[in-house]
Design a protein around this motif. Sequence first.
Motif, short mmCIF file in Angstrom:
data_model
loop_
_atom_site.label_atom_id
_atom_site.label_comp_id
_atom_site.label_asym_id
_atom_site.label_seq_id
_atom_site.Cartn_x
_atom_site.Cartn_y
_atom_site.Cartn_z
N ARG A 56 0.47 -0.83 -0.30
CA ARG A 56 -0.30 0.19 0.10
C ARG A 56 1.07 1.20 0.41
O ARG A 56 1.32 1.87 1.07
N PHE A 66 -5.18 -2.80 -15.56
CA PHE A 66 -5.77 -1.65 -14.70
C PHE A 66 -6.88 -1.86 -14.30
O PHE A 66 -7.98 -2.31 -14.13
N SER A 73 -6.60 -7.77 -9.00
CA SER A 73 -6.85 -5.95 -8.74
C SER A 73 -5.63 -5.79 -9.53
O SER A 73 -4.96 -5.85 -8.75
N HIS A 74 -4.82 -4.95 -10.56
CA HIS A 74 -3.86 -4.63 -11.30
C HIS A 74 -2.93 -5.45 -11.30
O HIS A 74 -1.53 -4.38 -12.12
N ARG A 78 2.69 -6.83 -9.75
CA ARG A 78 3.16 -6.37 -8.02
C ARG A 78 3.19 -7.39 -7.53
O ARG A 78 3.14 -7.00 -6.41
N HIS A 143 1.47 4.02 -10.44
CA HIS A 143 0.14 3.55 -9.46
C HIS A 143 0.53 4.52 -8.53
O HIS A 143 0.58 4.46 -7.27
N TYR A 145 1.17 6.92 -5.49
CA TYR A 145 1.25 7.46 -4.32
C TYR A 145 1.75 9.19 -3.36
O TYR A 145 2.75 8.15 -2.77
N ARG A 166 -14.57 7.28 -12.20
CA ARG A 166 -15.07 5.79 -11.29
C ARG A 166 -15.70 5.66 -10.26
O ARG A 166 -15.85 3.91 -9.42
N ASP A 186 -11.73 8.93 -7.52
CA ASP A 186 -11.47 8.27 -8.42
C ASP A 186 -11.72 8.23 -9.39
O ASP A 186 -12.45 7.64 -10.24
N VAL A 216 -4.92 8.97 -13.67
CA VAL A 216 -5.79 9.18 -12.75
C VAL A 216 -5.69 9.45 -11.72
O VAL A 216 -4.42 9.49 -10.97
N TRP A 218 -6.84 9.15 -7.22
CA TRP A 218 -7.86 9.13 -6.45
C TRP A 218 -6.84 9.29 -4.73
O TRP A 218 -6.40 9.49 -4.42
N GLU A 243 -1.49 9.25 -11.08
CA GLU A 243 -1.41 8.01 -11.20
C GLU A 243 -0.50 8.55 -13.18
O GLU A 243 -2.36 8.24 -13.54
O1 TA6 Z 1 -6.44 4.19 -9.19
C1 TA6 Z 1 -7.81 3.95 -8.36
C2 TA6 Z 1 -8.25 2.38 -7.50
O2 TA6 Z 1 -7.84 1.58 -8.74
C3 TA6 Z 1 -9.37 2.71 -6.59
O3 TA6 Z 1 -10.72 2.36 -7.67
C4 TA6 Z 1 -8.65 1.80 -6.07
O4 TA6 Z 1 -9.24 0.63 -6.18
C5 TA6 Z 1 -7.18 1.89 -6.01
O5 TA6 Z 1 -7.12 1.56 -7.11
C6 TA6 Z 1 -6.20 1.05 -4.99
O6 TA6 Z 1 -6.07 -0.13 -5.69
P1 TA6 Z 1 -5.50 -1.09 -4.73
O7 TA6 Z 1 -6.10 -2.57 -5.13
O8 TA6 Z 1 -4.88 -1.13 -4.91
O9 TA6 Z 1 -6.39 -1.39 -2.76
#
Ligand code: TA6
Length: 268
Positions: A56, A66, A73-74, A78, A143, A145, A166, A186, A216, A218, A243
């Motif tokens: 995180r 993505f 997810s993503h 990673r 992505h 931060y 989103r 988002d 992106v 968020w 992002e």
């Molecule tokens: O980039 C924004 C996003 O897609 C949000 O919808 C949220 O899910 C964030 O990424 C974090 O995703 P993760 O899978 O790392 O918790």
Amino acid sequence: QSIYGELPILVINHKTCCAAVALQGAHLLFWQPSTEQTPVVWLSNKTNFKKAVAIRGGVPVCWPWFGQLGNPSHGFARIVEWKLDSCEEDENGVDLVLSLTNNQQTESYCNKPFSVSLNLHLGKTCEVSLSCSADFDVTSALHTYFGVDNIDSVIVKGLGEVYQERLADENKPATVGELTFNQEVDRIYTNANNQITVTDGTRTIQLTNTNVSDVVTWNPWINKAKSMADFGDDEYKSMVCVEAGCITKPLKLSPNKKSTYGFKIELI
Ligand code: TA6
């Protein structure tokens, strides 16, 4: 190189900056120029350092898809371990190259050959460039931060005014070209400038993107922050994701041609 939790980590202490990179995901965990009291690339205090669990914060490499365009997810890049190909240092900083090719870690996610590499420059600037080749198309994002003093004073400029929402019930009017935060945000901006600034009143971070189609933005805000075990309840106040991505225009790959995109971060 050291082990933090379950993960091999490269720790960088240079006169220009300090930083750390996890081999899992070629994941830049944080980057703090020597001029700064706090990280510019931010890491949650509650992140996991467990094998195959997403980290995180920092710069998650979302590849070869993505978001929820696949599972996990993503993308899987990673959460698998990359190889460190090179690590060089000079007076300007540290340059790292890490790579991932299809192997036994990845075959359960993808049964086709691919190659992806990440070039990192960590110094007074932070530069991240992803190159990949395969015989399938990918969506991807770096992505990032960013650490901010307080989300209430953050303004993101250069996004343009065309975006894909989103969130289901977003009802906040967009300020043309500028974004401020007073709720969960988002969005995928599809016509942003190559240069974006993130200012929080105490510093201005400039993000220069190369070969990206989307930016992106968020922030989870209060409720979503509380729902994430690897994210402190109040940490939404000290971060924002901006992002660099190739999402609405996927990368059209071929086996013998590298496609590259990336960004540079600097303080202005
Ligand atoms: O980039 C924004 C996003 O897609 C949000 O919808 C949220 O899910 C964030 O990424 C974090 O995703 P993760 O899978 O790392 O918790």
